[in-house]
Design a protein around this motif. Structure first.
Motif, PDB file in Angstrom:
ATOM      1  N   PHE A 209       1.560   3.573 -14.156  1.00  0.00           N
ATOM      2  CA  PHE A 209       1.105   3.781 -12.772  1.00  0.00           C
ATOM      3  C   PHE A 209       1.697   2.754 -11.811  1.00  0.00           C
ATOM      4  N   TRP A 210       2.114   1.598 -12.353  1.00  0.00           N
ATOM      5  CA  TRP A 210       2.768   0.590 -11.514  1.00  0.00           C
ATOM      6  C   TRP A 210       4.210   1.020 -11.229  1.00  0.00           C
TER       7      TRP A 210
ATOM      8  N   SER B   4       4.021   5.887 -10.078  1.00  0.00           N
ATOM      9  CA  SER B   4       3.576   5.652  -8.707  1.00  0.00           C
ATOM     10  C   SER B   4       4.352   6.491  -7.698  1.00  0.00           C
TER      11      SER B   4
ATOM     12  N   TRP C  49       2.514   8.774  -5.351  1.00  0.00           N
ATOM     13  CA  TRP C  49       1.932   8.315  -4.078  1.00  0.00           C
ATOM     14  C   TRP C  49       2.571   9.025  -2.888  1.00  0.00           C
TER      15      TRP C  49
ATOM     16  N   ARG D 267       0.791  -2.413  -5.475  1.00  0.00           N
ATOM     17  CA  ARG D 267       1.756  -2.838  -6.486  1.00  0.00           C
ATOM     18  C   ARG D 267       1.489  -4.280  -6.923  1.00  0.00           C
TER      19      ARG D 267
END
Lengths: 196, 625
Positions: free
Chosen positions: A153-154, A158, A161, A92
């Motif tokens: 994606f940040w 995310s 994940w 991150r």
């Protein structure tokens, strides 16, 4: 229904789908910028006189921007590497830095554009400024696109994940390949427009 | 790996789409087969629209001084529309209703334009309108009709099935690709309604004319950006699907030739379209930001010097444009060759002759197509050195085309041919494409091109390639794969009427063009050449061509009827493989369910094992051990 090789690599090609896809997309991007660079060469060769970019454009600002973009490529790789090492917090941080660098680049670019506009210099001025604004403008759009993808994606993206870490790592890698390409285009644009 | 075999109704729990509503199943579907059908229906409709524009233009060419009987031109789409609406209301099918509405829309559009006193003063088309119809006919036919049908339609439906994949590699990109095409099409349609009408600088949009043209040109450029995005997403998807999702045992040299053709086509789309996008960006800058990339210094328009910085080069556009548009020719023809190859092998009941040479020839063709573009520009004064180079490469590229055509013709030799409707179209493709290809040779040589450049000969040449060539192959493909898509055969008699009528009319339209062109009649003439002395001896052909064009439209009625009637009433297929074909798309349930195959397909043999001695049947499917 599940599409094969979205996460794992196909043994005989050694690739997963998205990686092949992004390389093909980048090949088409090379053709897009390649056509514009060719246009620039043809126009410049045919021109009676063509100014030197260093006399008209702000080289120090562009140099700072080059450093910013190269730096963002480094943090992009580090963010991917952090995922590989299963360190999400670090991911991150590095991804955040990459996004900030992207914004930094755009802010510097906005100052450059602003300075030109305030002197009444627009794309209609002459072919030099036309090429300058078109090429850097298109590159700027690519930077904005990259920032949008990276921010996804940040942030919300995310969450993957937690469910599919390997697939998420692949996604970041693919986004990284695109970001490096955007960086590379600038590395060609900087000398072509500002120095030559 | 986690290659989940899909698609028995019992396993439906994993298929989100089967629980999805109408919108997700038919409109925003992720299934390659639905997307393929969407592409196909949209593209067929655009083909009809592009053809309608040409039918109106042909009146102007044949009878430049007579008013147009507009009601006759609106009648055909109106009748089709009303019939489809009636059937749709009767059978409560939303798709048929939609088709009826769209044909009604075309009829209304034609009627609205023809009865407009400004566009058609005393029933005679304005020259500006004639120009914009010409430009939009080319644009619609190529970018909204043939390519989306050949690549988006057939490619989407057939390629994943033939490689044994459950879907395309990126289903969401696939959907975006269709909708980007759809939006591009809508943008192109809106351009008819902006002030000054649609783009009117030819489908090639040469500057400086296009730079100073009316607003329609800007809309055209925006439309092109959407269409380019669409084909870019599509081509990435096709290449990844073919490379990554081939079934176990399906090596590259076991791929059906149709897949190879789509593979090469996708590379052409991927690498040739971006330069046009670049060119479109530059032209948009010229038109909107006042730059002069394509405007030379001291340009005089209507006696006034244009107030721009200047210094640009109109030739630059031509280079960028033809860098796309020559590979585009092979984008138009390669999928057609692929379809014809499949159908010939199936209907001669013997393997394709020279499969490997076909594959290598198409790869070489794809490569060479990137270095022949300037043979469109012999008359621009590029210089003899460059002309010689492109002349040479053009002669070289004719070699792989001849190899492909020869291999297909030799494939017929010694076969026991089944003259089915798809086979009739496929056989007719061979001489028609042959004429198209051979008439191209004099255009590829600079000395003869000086005489033929920009005449009707050029139009005749490329229409022979695309209309009775590619479009015949696309018809063949529709008749051939229809039973897989719907589970019913199309009617043979209607099909044969459609075929023979179209064959005669196509030649009636395009052969006289070669004659007129050799006499020196220029293309894009508003009055068909009536005011030129050298055209007088060949002027009578204009009427022959126009009547052939309208007759061609009438011969499409059996096809349209057949297409919709057979969906409900056609003869049901007895098996999943009614043609006795070897390739994987026939080894699925009919129509293939979401996820395509009932078990993971595995491939043991090449694509065309027909009439193998000592085999159980006269065909051995690829997945039989």
């Amino acid at each position: 229904m599940q599409i094969p090789y979205t996460v794992t690599t196909r043994p005989d090609t050694g690739l997963h789908n998205a990686k092949l896809g992004i390389w093909l997309f980048l090949a088409s991007e090379v053709m897009l910028f390649g056509s514009l660079f060719s246009a620039y060469i043809l126009l410049r060769v045919a021109a009676v006189e063509w100014p030197h970019g260093s006399q008209l454009l702000n080289v120090p600002l562009a140099f700072i921007n080059t450093v910013i973009l190269i730096g963002s490529s480094v943090t992009m790789v580090l963010s991917w590497a952090s995922l590989k090492m299963k360190d999400f917090a670090k991911y991150r941080r590095y991804m955040g830095l990459t996004i900030l660098c992207g914004f930094g680049f755009l802010v510097v670019k906005a100052f450059e554009y602003g300075a030109k506009f305030s002197h009444g210099l627009s794309p209609a001025e002459d072919l030099f400024y036309a090429t300058y604004f078109t090429l850097t403008g298109l590159h700027g759009l690519h930077v904005i696109g990259g920032i949008i993808v990276n921010t996804y994606f940040w942030g919300p993206g995310s969450r993957m994940w937690d469910t599919e870490p390997e697939r998420f790592t692949n996604r970041v890698e693919v986004a990284g390949l695109y970001w490096h390409f955007v960086d590379l285009v600038w590395i060609f644009l900087f000398p072509t427009l500002y120095l030559l | 790996m986690q290659h989940v075999a899909a698609a028995t109704p019992a396993a439906a729990g994993t298929h989100h789409e089967e629980h999805a509503g109408f919108w997700r199943t038919y409109v925003f579907s992720l299934d390659h087969k639905v997307i393929g059908i969407q592409y196909m229906m949209t593209a067929l409709l655009f083909l009809f629209l592009g053809f309608t524009l040409m039918m109106l233009m042909r009146w102007q060419i044949a009878y430049p001084t007579k008013g147009i009987p507009g009601e006759w031109f609106a009648l055909l789409p109106a009748v089709i529309g009303v019939a489809a609406l009636a059937v749709g209301v009767y059978s409560k099918r939303r798709l048929t209703l939609l088709v009826g509405l769209l044909f009604g829309g075309i009829a209304w559009l034609v009627w609205w334009m023809v009865s407009d006193e400004v566009l058609f003063p005393e029933g005679i088309m304005l020259p500006e309108l004639y120009n914009s119809f010409g430009a939009m006919h080319g644009t619609i036919m190529i970018f909204l009709g043939v390519v989306p049908l050949a690549v988006g339609g057939f490619g989407n439906y057939v390629v994943p099935l033939q490689v044994g994949a459950p879907d395309m590699a990126f289903p969401k990109l696939n959907m975006m690709s269709y909708w980007s095409y759809f939006v591009g099409g809508l943008v192109m349609l809106t351009s008819f309604f902006v002030p000054g009408g649609a783009a009117n600088s030819g489908w090639t949009s040469y500057p400086p004319l296009a730079d100073i043209a009316t607003t329609g040109q800007t809309v055209w450029l925006f439309g092109m950006v959407f269409l380019i995005t669409s084909s870019l997403l599509g081509s990435v998807n096709f290449i990844v699907t073919i490379v990554q999702l081939r079934a176990k045992g399906l090596t590259f040299m076991r791929l059906p030739f149709f897949v190879w053709a789509q593979f090469v086509t996708s590379f052409l789309l991927l690498l040739a379209f971006p330069p046009l996008e670049g060119a479109a960006i530059l032209q948009l800058m010229d038109r909107l930001a006042g730059t002069s990339f394509f405007l030379p210094s001291g340009l005089v328009i209507s006696g006034q010097v244009l107030d721009v910085a200047g210094g640009g080069s109109p030739l630059l556009w031509q280079h960028l444009f033809w860098f796309l548009a020559h590979p585009e020719v092979y984008v138009l023809i390669l999928p057609a060759m692929g379809i014809v190859a499949e159908i010939i092998a199936n209907n001669t009941r013997k393997p394709l002759w020279g499969y490997r040479s076909l594959v290598y020839a198409s790869i070489f063709l794809g490569f060479m197509s990137f270095i022949v573009w300037a043979h469109h520009m012999f008359m621009t004064g590029m210089g003899t050195v460059i002309s010689t180079f492109f002349q040479t490469t053009t002669m070289i590229i004719s070699i792989p085309s001849v190899i492909i055509l020869s291999a297909l013709i030799i494939s017929l030799w010694g076969g026991s041919i089944r003259y089915t409707v798809p086979m009739l179209f496929a056989i007719a493709f061979l001489p028609m494409f042959g004429i198209g290809g051979l008439t191209g040779l004099p255009l590829g040589l600079a000395p003869t091109d000086i005489h033929l450049h920009d005449t009707y000969y050029v139009i005749g040449h490329f229409h022979y390639v695309v209309a009775p060539g590619t479009i015949f192959a696309l018809f063949a493909g529709i008749y051939y794969w229809y039973p897989k898509v719907t589970g019913r055969m199309m009617n043979e008699t209607l099909g044969k009427i459609h075929f023979w009528g179209s064959l005669v009319c196509m030649n009636g339209i395009f052969f006289p063009m070669l004659i007129q062109g050799l006499a020196g009649v220029s293309r894009r003439l508003y009055d068909g050449g009536a005011q030129y002395a050298h055209a007088q001896n060949v002027l009578q052909w204009n009427e022959v061509m126009s009547i052939s064009a309208w007759a061609l439209a009438l011969f499409q009625i059996p096809f349209i009827l057949n297409f919709f009637w057979s969906m409900k009433k056609g003869r049901q297929v007895e098996s999943d493989n009614p043609w006795g074909a070897t390739t994987l798309e026939w080894q699925t349930p009919t129509p293939p369910p979401h996820g395509n195959f009932t078990s993971i397909p595995e491939v043991y043999r090449g694509p065309y094992e027909y009439s193998v001695p000592d085999a159980a049947k006269d065909y051995t499917p690829q997945n039989v051990p």
